[in-house]
Write a protein that holds these residues in place. Structure first.
Motif, short mmCIF file in Angstrom:
data_model
loop_
_atom_site.label_atom_id
_atom_site.label_comp_id
_atom_site.label_asym_id
_atom_site.label_seq_id
_atom_site.Cartn_x
_atom_site.Cartn_y
_atom_site.Cartn_z
N PRO A 1 0.83 -1.21 0.00
CA PRO A 1 0.00 0.00 0.00
C PRO A 1 0.86 1.25 0.00
CG PRO A 1 -0.27 -1.28 2.03
CD PRO A 1 0.66 -2.05 1.17
N LYS A 2 0.43 2.23 -0.80
CA LYS A 2 1.23 3.45 -0.90
C LYS A 2 0.77 4.47 0.13
CE LYS A 2 2.61 3.16 -5.72
NZ LYS A 2 1.63 2.46 -6.54
N PRO A 3 1.68 5.28 0.66
CA PRO A 3 1.24 6.33 1.59
C PRO A 3 0.37 7.34 0.87
CG PRO A 3 3.53 6.62 0.97
CD PRO A 3 3.11 5.29 0.43
N PHE A 4 -0.57 7.95 1.61
CA PHE A 4 -1.51 8.85 0.96
C PHE A 4 -0.85 10.17 0.57
CE2 PHE A 4 -4.87 12.02 0.82
CZ PHE A 4 -5.72 11.40 -0.08
N PHE A 5 0.01 10.71 1.44
CA PHE A 5 0.58 12.03 1.17
C PHE A 5 1.88 11.95 0.41
CE2 PHE A 5 -2.27 12.97 4.72
CZ PHE A 5 -2.99 14.01 4.14
N THR A 6 1.79 11.64 -0.87
CA THR A 6 2.98 11.71 -1.71
C THR A 6 2.99 13.10 -2.34
OG1 THR A 6 1.73 10.88 -3.57
CG2 THR A 6 2.90 9.25 -2.27
N PRO A 7 4.17 13.60 -2.76
CA PRO A 7 4.22 14.94 -3.38
C PRO A 7 3.26 15.05 -4.56
CG PRO A 7 6.43 14.05 -3.03
CD PRO A 7 5.47 12.98 -2.64
N ARG A 8 3.19 13.98 -5.34
CA ARG A 8 2.31 13.96 -6.50
C ARG A 8 0.87 14.23 -6.11
NH1 ARG A 8 1.75 11.18 -11.63
NH2 ARG A 8 -0.28 10.20 -11.36
N LYS A 9 0.43 13.50 -5.08
CA LYS A 9 -0.97 13.64 -4.67
C LYS A 9 -1.24 15.01 -4.09
CE LYS A 9 -2.89 9.12 -4.16
NZ LYS A 9 -3.21 8.01 -3.29
N ILE A 10 -0.27 15.51 -3.34
CA ILE A 10 -0.45 16.84 -2.73
C ILE A 10 -0.64 17.88 -3.82
CG2 ILE A 10 0.71 18.66 -1.42
CD1 ILE A 10 1.94 16.37 0.27
N ILE A 11 0.18 17.79 -4.86
CA ILE A 11 0.07 18.76 -5.96
C ILE A 11 -1.28 18.63 -6.65
CG2 ILE A 11 0.99 19.40 -8.22
CD1 ILE A 11 3.76 18.61 -7.12
N ILE A 12 -1.64 17.40 -6.98
CA ILE A 12 -2.90 17.19 -7.69
C ILE A 12 -4.08 17.71 -6.89
CG2 ILE A 12 -4.54 15.40 -8.43
CD1 ILE A 12 -2.19 13.76 -9.37
N TYR A 13 -4.10 17.35 -5.59
CA TYR A 13 -5.26 17.75 -4.80
C TYR A 13 -5.28 19.25 -4.53
CZ TYR A 13 -7.10 13.11 -4.27
OH TYR A 13 -7.66 11.91 -4.54
N SER A 14 -4.12 19.87 -4.43
CA SER A 14 -4.18 21.32 -4.21
C SER A 14 -4.65 22.03 -5.48
CB SER A 14 -2.85 21.88 -3.72
OG SER A 14 -1.79 21.11 -4.13
N ILE A 15 -4.24 21.53 -6.64
CA ILE A 15 -4.75 22.14 -7.88
C ILE A 15 -6.26 21.96 -7.95
CG2 ILE A 15 -4.77 21.95 -10.39
CD1 ILE A 15 -1.81 21.23 -10.24
N LEU A 16 -6.72 20.75 -7.66
CA LEU A 16 -8.16 20.49 -7.70
C LEU A 16 -8.90 21.39 -6.71
CD1 LEU A 16 -8.34 16.61 -7.98
CD2 LEU A 16 -8.97 18.29 -9.71
N PHE A 17 -8.31 21.56 -5.55
CA PHE A 17 -8.94 22.36 -4.51
C PHE A 17 -9.12 23.80 -4.97
CE2 PHE A 17 -8.59 25.06 -0.70
CZ PHE A 17 -9.70 24.60 -0.01
N PHE A 18 -8.06 24.36 -5.56
CA PHE A 18 -8.14 25.76 -5.99
C PHE A 18 -9.07 25.92 -7.19
CE2 PHE A 18 -4.24 26.15 -3.43
CZ PHE A 18 -4.66 27.20 -2.62
N ALA A 19 -9.06 24.94 -8.07
CA ALA A 19 -9.98 24.98 -9.20
C ALA A 19 -11.41 24.98 -8.69
CB ALA A 19 -9.74 23.79 -10.12
N CYS A 20 -11.62 24.15 -7.68
CA CYS A 20 -12.94 24.03 -7.07
C CYS A 20 -13.37 25.38 -6.50
CB CYS A 20 -12.85 23.00 -5.97
SG CYS A 20 -14.30 22.04 -5.80
N LEU A 21 -12.49 26.01 -5.73
CA LEU A 21 -12.77 27.31 -5.16
C LEU A 21 -13.12 28.31 -6.24
CD1 LEU A 21 -10.24 28.18 -2.31
CD2 LEU A 21 -12.67 27.60 -2.19
N TYR A 22 -12.30 28.30 -7.28
CA TYR A 22 -12.45 29.25 -8.38
C TYR A 22 -13.85 29.16 -8.98
CZ TYR A 22 -11.42 31.62 -12.77
OH TYR A 22 -11.44 32.46 -13.83
N PHE A 23 -14.33 27.93 -9.15
CA PHE A 23 -15.63 27.76 -9.78
C PHE A 23 -16.78 27.95 -8.80
CE2 PHE A 23 -13.11 25.49 -12.99
CZ PHE A 23 -13.57 26.17 -14.09
N LEU A 24 -16.55 27.63 -7.54
CA LEU A 24 -17.63 27.72 -6.57
C LEU A 24 -17.82 29.14 -6.04
CD1 LEU A 24 -17.39 24.42 -4.53
CD2 LEU A 24 -19.13 25.11 -6.16
#
Lengths: 313, 364
Positions: free
Chosen positions: A29-52
């Motif tokens: 099992p892979k750890p949840f907080f990999t740099p890749r995931k952090i980047i992806i989710y922060s981009i998604l989060f800001f995109a979400c904010l932008y649209f909401l």
């Protein structure tokens, strides 16, 4: 670690015994907080904010009173929550000559959307079925012309269609808008149904023919029960498309049948008095509510249907 | 005698592509005919034409003496079983079976009676209330056969019905289809690319290639007396050995292989005896007709060979070697010990082989 090592080494020696034990399987099992995931989710989060964010502003503004809006803090939540703007938007805002709010427009939109959706989907389903299973001479050309139709800008056909409906004596009535929506829905819906039916095994159709079923019986008893996903897709496309339509409504429906979108425009763009932002916001949300609900309710089915219909063809 | 199915000069073109060409076929009442050929040979197309699912370009189709060339499928007295089963997924087995009867508006008790009888014959009574997704492949195919059965048709059409099943089920269902045929005595037309199915089931096999029937005969004749090189190579596994050379006729006809090896073919029954001059020809011998060791000594032709490769198959053993400089495979009993590099005596009787004209590739 040592226990796993012994288990795996003993697994090689006694293969029969190993099945009964609980043995870790699959990749580590892979750890949840990999740099890749952090980047992806922060981009998604800001995109979400932008649209909401605009939606947030609309909602809070619609619950404010006009004096509070004039203070200028558009991001702040209302100090005093009030539903007055919503009531006004629905019942008494002025849409051109009358001041009955959006409700007549809502019912006009329903009267336009429901029959247009049913008629266009029904005809397109038959089109798609006939184009795939009952190929006739020139059916491919017919299909190509139909698809070509979807690339012609609406504006080009607008005036000819006005003349046509006028000649038919239905211009400025619900019949005209329904007819126009049916026509313009035809290319994409036919393509959708044609591709879906093409992906169904042709042997089913052959078996039904050997069993003696004809054109309509095969369509209703064999094909339709298998096409729920594509019907959902078509329903969503048509309901949202027709509900959001402005151009055909304003041109063909006639003033007494203006759909919600047109009346919304009349509310927002009314020239008299100072603009009532809270009413405008409430009216806009009300107008957008139907497509939003449709998406939320059927989003999963929609994706599944699109995938089923679009892959093959 | 009236033919059950009769095909007259049938042609079918898709645009410029000729799929079937001037095809003629007469099928007797109660006969089991297998259409055999590689994919794309037109066998399924022919079946679809007989079923009425494809419009023919030219020619006629008669079923029980009635010209049905332009009749609807349902009016032809045919039932069809498809490779993918083609069961209506939303209907239960019972509704699947009765669909055709309901379309024909048969009375309810008659529908029930027929469904019950078909379910009994095919032993699918416990499955009647299930949906097709809840059935195994073999069960699905039984239901598909049942759908043809309930309609009381004259002719059964099978379009590769066993191709989607695994090997074990396939041989089980094969036997069942044969049993069904013996019980019902209907005319059956069966399309397959599997020669085992063809040889085991058929009264007669029609071997097709490029939309033309190459040979129409009983399995024994097809196997032993293939009419041309194509049929000879298609039937039999491993395939027939072919030796190239020339046929020299006369009182003592011989086959002279390319390297000069002379094989006496006096025992071979020529359909058209070659005259004195030599004709380019091909001698075909099946691997299972080649004798080894002591048995080879009695054969009209025998020779010492060195084995190159040995393939034990369990029940028997395949060995590859060279005769007259050309590759030959032969089949030996698994008890006979063979090893590569070993030298053995092999021989065969040309009477069991086939000789073809190299130019026309037809049997002579």
């Amino acid at each position: 670690m040592t226990t796993t090592a012994t288990v795996s080494s003993s697994a090689q020696t006694e293969a029969t015994d190993v099945k009964s034990r609980v043995d870790p399987r699959g990749p580590r099992p892979k750890p949840f907080f990999t740099p890749r995931k952090i980047i992806i989710y922060s981009i998604l989060f800001f995109a979400c904010l932008y649209f909401l964010f605009p939606l947030y502003v609309m909602i809070v503004t619609s619950f404010k009173t006009m004096p509070e809006i004039r203070w200028g803090n558009i991001f702040a939540p209302p100090i005093e929550w009030t539903g007055e703007a919503w009531t006004k938007a629905w019942t008494s805002a002025c849409t051109g000559l009358t001041c009955q709010g959006l409700s007549p427009g809502f019912w006009n939109s329903v009267k336009i959307t429901v029959p247009s959706t049913i008629v266009s989907i029904f005809i397109a389903a038959i089109n798609g079925y006939a184009l795939i299973n009952w190929r006739f001479k020139g059916s491919e050309i017919f299909f190509s012309i139909l698809i070509f139709g979807s690339f012609i800008p609406y504006q080009v056909m607008l005036y000819p269609l006005v003349m046509l409906t006028r000649e038919m004596g239905i211009f400025g009535s619900l019949w005209a808008v329904i007819l126009i929506h049916t026509i313009f829905g035809m290319p994409i819906l036919t393509l959708l149904f044609r591709n879906y039916f093409a992906a169904l095994p042709v042997e089913l159709f052959k078996a039904a023919r050997v069993d003696g079923a004809g054109f309509w019986r095969i369509f209703f008893e064999i094909m339709l029960p298998m096409s729920l996903p594509i019907f959902v897709v078509a329903l969503i496309l048509q309901i949202t498309g027709i509900w959001n339509d402005f151009l055909f409504g304003v041109v063909f429906a006639g003033t007494q049948n203006y759909p919600m979108t047109v009346q919304l425009n009349n509310i927002v763009n009314s020239a008299q008095g100072s603009p009532e932002y809270n009413v405008n916001m409430a009216a806009t949300i009300l107008t957008g509510l139907v497509p939003l609900i449709v998406y939320f309710v059927s989003g999963r089915l929609f994706v599944r249907g699109i995938a089923a219909g679009a892959v093959k063809g | 005698m009236q033919h059950s199915v009769s095909i007259r000069d049938l042609s079918l073109n898709f645009g410029h592509v000729k799929v079937l060409e001037h095809l003629n076929l007469d099928i007797a009442e109660g006969e089991f005919i297998v259409l055999l050929g590689p994919s794309g040979c037109g066998k399924s197309t022919l079946l679809n034409c007989i079923a009425g699912l494809l419009d023919v370009s030219d020619g006629q189709i008669f079923i029980n003496g009635k010209n049905v060339t332009w009749e609807e499928p349902k009016d032809r007295g045919i039932g069809m079983v498809f490779q993918s089963y083609a069961l209506y997924p939303q209907m239960t087995v019972e509704r699947n079976l009765s669909f055709g009867l309901r379309v024909a508006r048969l009375p309810k008790d008659e529908v029930e009676r027929r469904v019950k009888r078909a379910a009994e014959i095919l032993q699918i009574e416990p499955l009647l209330k299930r949906k097709p997704v809840e059935l195994s492949g073999g069960q699905r195919q039984r239901v598909a056969i049942g759908r043809a059965l309930v309609r009381d048709v004259d002719v059964f059409l099978f379009d590769e019905p066993l191709s989607n099943l695994d090997a074990k089920l396939r041989s089980d269902l094969r036997v069942e289809i044969k049993r069904l045929h013996q019980r019902l005595k209907n005319t059956m037309i069966y399309v397959t690319h599997d020669q085992i199915e063809a040889l085991t089931l058929a009264d007669r096999i029609a071997i097709m290639k490029n939309g033309v029937i190459q040979q129409l005969a009983d399995p024994h004749t097809i196997y032993n007396k293939p009419v041309n090189l194509y049929v000879a190579g298609f039937i039999g596994s491993p395939t027939m050995n072919f030796l190239e050379g020339e046929v020299v006729g006369g009182a003592e006809p011989v086959f002279k292989a390319n390297d000069g090896t002379v094989i006496p073919v006096k025992t071979y029954e020529f359909s058209q005896a070659p005259n004195g001059s030599a004709v380019k020809g091909v001698l075909g011998v099946r691997p299972e007709h080649i004798a080894i060791g002591e048995a080879a000594k009695t054969m009209p032709f025998a020779t010492e060979v060195e084995i190159e490769i040995v393939e034990p198959m369990g029940s028997d053993t395949l060995a590859y070697t060279k005769v007259a400089g050309q590759a030959i495979a032969f089949r030996a009993d698994s008890d006979v010990h063979l090893a590569s590099g070993q030298t053995v005596l092999i021989g065969f009787d040309p009477a069991r082989g086939s000789i073809f004209d190299a130019a026309s590739s037809n049997r002579i």
